[in-house]
Design a protein around this motif. Structure first.
Motif, PDB file in Angstrom:
ATOM      1  N   GLU A  81     -18.193 -28.643  15.415  1.00  0.00           N
ATOM      2  CA  GLU A  81     -18.257 -29.876  14.615  1.00  0.00           C
ATOM      3  C   GLU A  81     -18.155 -31.118  15.496  1.00  0.00           C
ATOM      4  OE1 GLU A  81     -15.383 -32.156  11.483  1.00  0.00           O
ATOM      5  OE2 GLU A  81     -15.512 -29.982  11.252  1.00  0.00           O
TER       6      GLU A  81
ATOM      7  N   PRO B 178     -19.711 -36.304  11.229  1.00  0.00           N
ATOM      8  CA  PRO B 178     -19.237 -35.767   9.949  1.00  0.00           C
ATOM      9  C   PRO B 178     -19.602 -36.687   8.784  1.00  0.00           C
ATOM     10  CG  PRO B 178     -17.515 -35.607  11.610  1.00  0.00           C
ATOM     11  CD  PRO B 178     -18.642 -36.373  12.226  1.00  0.00           C
ATOM     12  N   ALA B 179     -19.860 -36.094   7.618  1.00  0.00           N
ATOM     13  CA  ALA B 179     -20.323 -36.838   6.437  1.00  0.00           C
ATOM     14  C   ALA B 179     -19.367 -37.968   6.049  1.00  0.00           C
ATOM     15  CB  ALA B 179     -20.515 -35.885   5.274  1.00  0.00           C
ATOM     16  N   SER B 180     -18.080 -37.796   6.332  1.00  0.00           N
ATOM     17  CA  SER B 180     -17.110 -38.836   5.969  1.00  0.00           C
ATOM     18  C   SER B 180     -17.371 -40.145   6.712  1.00  0.00           C
ATOM     19  CB  SER B 180     -15.687 -38.355   6.258  1.00  0.00           C
ATOM     20  OG  SER B 180     -15.545 -38.046   7.634  1.00  0.00           O
ATOM     21  N   LEU B 181     -17.971 -40.065   7.902  1.00  0.00           N
ATOM     22  CA  LEU B 181     -18.272 -41.269   8.676  1.00  0.00           C
ATOM     23  C   LEU B 181     -19.574 -41.933   8.240  1.00  0.00           C
ATOM     24  CD1 LEU B 181     -17.217 -40.069  12.249  1.00  0.00           C
ATOM     25  CD2 LEU B 181     -15.969 -41.587  10.731  1.00  0.00           C
ATOM     26  N   HIS B 182     -20.373 -41.224   7.455  1.00  0.00           N
ATOM     27  CA  HIS B 182     -21.635 -41.797   6.975  1.00  0.00           C
ATOM     28  C   HIS B 182     -21.404 -42.903   5.949  1.00  0.00           C
ATOM     29  CE1 HIS B 182     -24.603 -38.414   8.263  1.00  0.00           C
ATOM     30  NE2 HIS B 182     -23.684 -38.634   9.174  1.00  0.00           N
ATOM     31  N   THR B 183     -20.185 -43.000   5.453  1.00  0.00           N
ATOM     32  CA  THR B 183     -19.873 -44.046   4.470  1.00  0.00           C
ATOM     33  C   THR B 183     -19.669 -45.414   5.130  1.00  0.00           C
ATOM     34  OG1 THR B 183     -17.523 -43.468   4.591  1.00  0.00           O
ATOM     35  CG2 THR B 183     -18.827 -42.415   2.855  1.00  0.00           C
TER      36      THR B 183
ATOM     37  N   SER C 248     -24.443 -46.005   7.856  1.00  0.00           N
ATOM     38  CA  SER C 248     -25.312 -45.650   6.725  1.00  0.00           C
ATOM     39  C   SER C 248     -26.604 -46.456   6.726  1.00  0.00           C
ATOM     40  CB  SER C 248     -24.572 -45.807   5.399  1.00  0.00           C
ATOM     41  OG  SER C 248     -24.255 -47.151   5.160  1.00  0.00           O
TER      42      SER C 248
END
Length: 199
Positions: free
Chosen positions: A87, A140-145, A150
Motif C-alpha cells: 500500500e 490511498p483513497a482517503s487522500l483523494h478527498t 482531487s
C-alpha cells in the motif's frame, strides 16, 4: 484459487493458501524454500550495491556500517506486513515506473535522434508531470478527498488517455518526445545555416 478461497489481501497469502491446499505442510516448506532461494541472491546483491554506493557518497562511514543499517531496517519494515508495504510502495512505484520505462525506451531509440540531450530532457520533463499525477492517483483513497489532489486526478481522468489503466504517462511522453525531436531538428538546422553563412 477463487474456487477454494476468498480474495486474499496480497499474493503472499494466496501462494501460501494454494501451496497448502495442494501439497499440505510439504507445500508450505517448498514455498518457503523457493522464496528464500529466490530472494536471497537479490537481497545480497541489493545490500552490497547499497552499501558500496553509500560508501562512495558518504566515505566517512565504512562499508560494514551501511551493510548493518541495510540489514536491520528491512527486519523492522517486514513487521509492518506485506499488505501495508504494498500500500505504501504503490504510489512511489507508479511515480517511478513511467520515468524508468521512458528512459529505457529513449536509450533504445537514442541512435534515431543522435543521442540528443535535449530530447532526453524534454521527454523526461513531460513524463515527470504525468508520473506525478499517476503517483497521486495511486495514493490511498482517503487522500483523494484533498481538494488539490482531487482536482488534478479529475483533470487527468478527463484529458489523459489510459489514465484509468495507470498509463496516463504515454501521451505526454510521446508528445514530449515529438517536441524534443522538433526542437533538436530546429537547433541543428539553425546551426547549419549559421555555419554556412559564416563560411
Amino acid at each position: 484459487s477463487l474456487g477454494q478461497f476468498a480474495i486474499s489481501e496480497n499474493g503472499g497469502i494466496a501462494l501460501a493458501q494454494i501451496s497448502n491446499h495442494y501439497l499440505g505442510n510439504f507445500g508450505m516448506i517448498i514455498l518457503a524454500l523457493i522464496v528464500i532461494i529466490a530472494c536471497l541472491k537479490t537481497t545480497v546483491g541489493l545490500m552490497s550495491a547499497f552499501s558500496e554506493t553509500f560508501v562512495e557518497l558518504f566515505p566517512k562511514k565504512e562499508y560494514r556500517f551501511y551493510l548493518l543499517i541495510v540489514s536491520i531496517l528491512p527486519c523492522i519494515f517486514a513487521n509492518i506486513g506485506l499488505t501495508k508495504i504494498i500500500e505504501l510502495s504503490v504510489p512511489v512505484l507508479m511515480f517511478l515506473y513511467p520515468l524508468a520505462l521512458i528512459l529505457i525506451l529513449l536509450a533504445l531509440l537514442s541512435p534515431l535522434f543522435k543521442h540528443s540531450r535535449l530530447v532526453y530532457q524534454i521527454t523526461t520533463a513531460f513524463t515527470l508531470l504525468a508520473a506525478i499525477i499517476d503517483g497521486l492517483n495511486a495514493l490511498p483513497a482517503s487522500l483523494h478527498t484533498i481538494t488539490f489532489i482531487s482536482v488534478i486526478i479529475n483533470f487527468a481522468k478527463d484529458f489523459l488517455p489510459f489514465f484509468s489503466l495507470g498509463m496516463g504517462w504515454i501521451l505526454p511522453s510521446v508528445l514530449g518526445f515529438i517536441i524534443g525531436c522538433l526542437c533538436q531538428i530546429t537547433i541543428t538546422v539553425y546551426k547549419n545555416k549559421k555555419s554556412s553563412t559564416l563560411s
